[in-house]
Design a protein around this motif. Structure first.
Motif, PDB file in Angstrom:
ATOM      1  N   LYS A 320       0.691  -1.197  -0.010  1.00  0.00           N
ATOM      2  CA  LYS A 320      -0.049   0.116  -0.037  1.00  0.00           C
ATOM      3  C   LYS A 320       0.811   1.266  -0.115  1.00  0.00           C
ATOM      4  O   LYS A 320       0.616   2.183  -0.806  1.00  0.00           O
ATOM      5  N   ASN A 321       1.767   1.338   0.859  1.00  0.00           N
ATOM      6  CA  ASN A 321       2.536   2.369   0.957  1.00  0.00           C
ATOM      7  C   ASN A 321       3.608   2.653  -0.379  1.00  0.00           C
ATOM      8  O   ASN A 321       3.850   3.706  -0.739  1.00  0.00           O
ATOM      9  N   LEU A 323       2.381   1.707  -3.259  1.00  0.00           N
ATOM     10  CA  LEU A 323       1.793   2.482  -4.280  1.00  0.00           C
ATOM     11  C   LEU A 323       1.436   3.859  -4.151  1.00  0.00           C
ATOM     12  O   LEU A 323       1.346   4.515  -5.133  1.00  0.00           O
ATOM     13  N   LYS A 324       1.509   4.296  -2.625  1.00  0.00           N
ATOM     14  CA  LYS A 324       1.153   5.808  -2.564  1.00  0.00           C
ATOM     15  C   LYS A 324       2.542   6.558  -3.145  1.00  0.00           C
ATOM     16  O   LYS A 324       2.331   7.597  -3.827  1.00  0.00           O
ATOM     17  N   GLN A 356      -7.088   1.701  -0.545  1.00  0.00           N
ATOM     18  CA  GLN A 356      -6.509   2.437   0.691  1.00  0.00           C
ATOM     19  C   GLN A 356      -5.533   3.355   0.188  1.00  0.00           C
ATOM     20  O   GLN A 356      -5.426   4.661   0.698  1.00  0.00           O
ATOM     21  N   ALA A 357      -4.490   2.933  -0.774  1.00  0.00           N
ATOM     22  CA  ALA A 357      -3.220   3.891  -1.248  1.00  0.00           C
ATOM     23  C   ALA A 357      -4.124   4.972  -1.803  1.00  0.00           C
ATOM     24  O   ALA A 357      -3.752   6.169  -1.707  1.00  0.00           O
ATOM     25  N   GLU A 360      -5.952   7.365   0.827  1.00  0.00           N
ATOM     26  CA  GLU A 360      -5.074   8.136   1.635  1.00  0.00           C
ATOM     27  C   GLU A 360      -4.215   9.009   1.062  1.00  0.00           C
ATOM     28  O   GLU A 360      -3.801  10.007   1.406  1.00  0.00           O
ATOM     29  N   SER A 361      -4.192   9.008  -0.495  1.00  0.00           N
ATOM     30  CA  SER A 361      -3.489   9.878  -1.262  1.00  0.00           C
ATOM     31  C   SER A 361      -4.397  11.083  -1.639  1.00  0.00           C
ATOM     32  O   SER A 361      -4.153  12.070  -2.177  1.00  0.00           O
TER      33      SER A 361
END
Length: 398
Positions: A320-321, A323-324, A356-357, A360-361
């Motif tokens: 996920k992080n 991907l961000k 999620q990514a 959150e972005s």
């Protein structure tokens, strides 16, 4: 019939194994201390001593062996392996007839009925992958069966288990004619340089075939492409052949520079018109964000687990992080090709990481298309973990 060890399956797991689950795990059986030598035949029975399946003892990842047959009368001999290999090869007949592709998988472990064993075909050469000492104990029978079924230039092998240093293997050559490396193969008309004698890897991951042609034919034209964890740059080659304006390949391994240059060169592409960077991908993301670099396409295909001097990456925890960071350097309406071969989660959970990514972005997105393993990487309905590949083309909308 050879001597076999009888193991009783725990009551809670009996139904699973009777329905065809192939991986034998330590927690599912009793009297595991009876297993001493890998390759020992195992007979699984229920609490009433009724036959469930026959397999072998071989440590591989989370398992201690694989069930090979649910037929009590079936012996695990050369004829058994000849039947399994023959059935698998017949299912790939169409691939052997292809004029544009001559590199593919012809036997895919439990998907074709023998867990721990894969065989790949590279333009006349066969590569056997042994994933445990247990399956390797059947070497004479499997090699004999293979030689009966195919015509070959040469046969090579890779032992993907800890050998303990008790033997030396020169280059994996078994028999036939030694190849002049690289072996040149074609995938959907694209030239690829392959090595069967250089450690665990060959230079191309065959399971991404459908993804690469989609990138080439549908997404790459006139685009700037960042290929992270680029290995030998094959995604970059397909993007360039699809008309990409420029590709940038980033990988930490020093070998990636020469290997990527080679893959460009065998396709007549001027590699100097593209960027090939030997650098930690995690560091490159921070550099690109700082310099406000943006790409039309970002290819994100990390290993399930990776460690560099400063970073440790686990796909299950950190995708996920990652991907961000990719979102930050993707142009509006650009595309992220997100891929993982981590078997510990499924496509639904992978899409959850993606959602999620982007949330959150603070960025909206659209899922364009998705891929799992190609048809030659056959899987078993009773062993969902075997369908490990998850690929999604994601468009950033703002």
């Amino acid at each position: 019939m050879e001597t076999e060890v009888i193991l009783e399956v725990e009551r809670r797991d009996t139904a699973k194994y009777k329905s065809g689950y192939p991986l034998i795990v330590k927690e599912a059986v009793r009297k595991i201390d009876a297993l001493v030598e890998e390759g020992t035949l195992i007979k699984l029975v229920d609490e009433h001593q009724q036959f469930i399946g026959r397999g072998y003892y071989g440590k591989q990842n989370k398992g201690i062996g694989w069930i090979l047959s649910n037929n009590e009368d079936e012996e695990i001999n050369e004829e058994f392996f000849e039947r399994k290999l023959g059935a698998a090869f017949s299912k790939r007949k169409q691939l052997f007839r292809s004029k544009d592709t001559n590199a593919f998988r012809i036997f895919n472990a439990e998907g074709d009925g023998v867990g721990g064993l894969t065989i790949d075909y590279f333009n006349g050469y066969y590569l056997i992958n042994w994933y445990s000492e247990g399956i390797y104990s059947f070497y004479p029978r499997i090699i004999a069966a293979l030689k009966k079924l195919v015509n070959y230039e040469g046969i090579y092998q890779k032992k993907r288990f800890d050998t303990g240093g008790h033997y030396i293997e020169e280059d994996g050559f078994i028999e036939g004619k030694r190849a002049q490396f690289p072996i040149m193969v074609k995938e959907n008309g694209v030239n690829l340089a392959v090595y069967l004698n250089e450690g665990a890897m060959t230079g191309v991951f065959l399971d991404q075939r459908n993804v690469r042609i989609t990138l080439r034919d549908k997404y790459a034209k006139d685009k700037t492409v960042l290929n992270t964890f680029s290995y030998t740059g094959v995604f970059s080659v397909f993007a360039a052949l699809g008309g990409a304006a420029k590709t940038t390949s980033v990988d930490l391994a020093n070998r990636s520079l020469a290997k990527t240059i080679e893959q460009f060169s065998v396709n007549g592409i001027d590699y100097e018109a593209h960027e090939i960077i030997v650098e930690d991908v995690f560091h490159y993301f921070k550099y690109a964000a700082k310099k406000k670099k943006k790409f039309d396409i970002v290819i994100l295909d990390p290993p399930s687990f990776a460690r560099s001097k400063k970073y440790t990456f686990s796909a299950a925890k950190d995708y996920k992080n990652l991907l961000k960071e990719a979102i930050d350097i993707t142009e509006d309406h650009g595309v992220i090709l997100a891929s993982t071969n981590c078997a510990s989660f499924d496509m639904k959970k992978f899409k959850g990481f993606i959602d999620q990514a982007f949330k959150e972005s603070g960025v909206k997105y659209s899922l364009k298309e998705e891929f799992s393993l190609p048809s030659d990487f056959r899987t078993s309905k009773t062993f969902k973990e075997g369908n490990y590949l998850k690929v999604v083309f994601i468009q950033r909308l703002g």
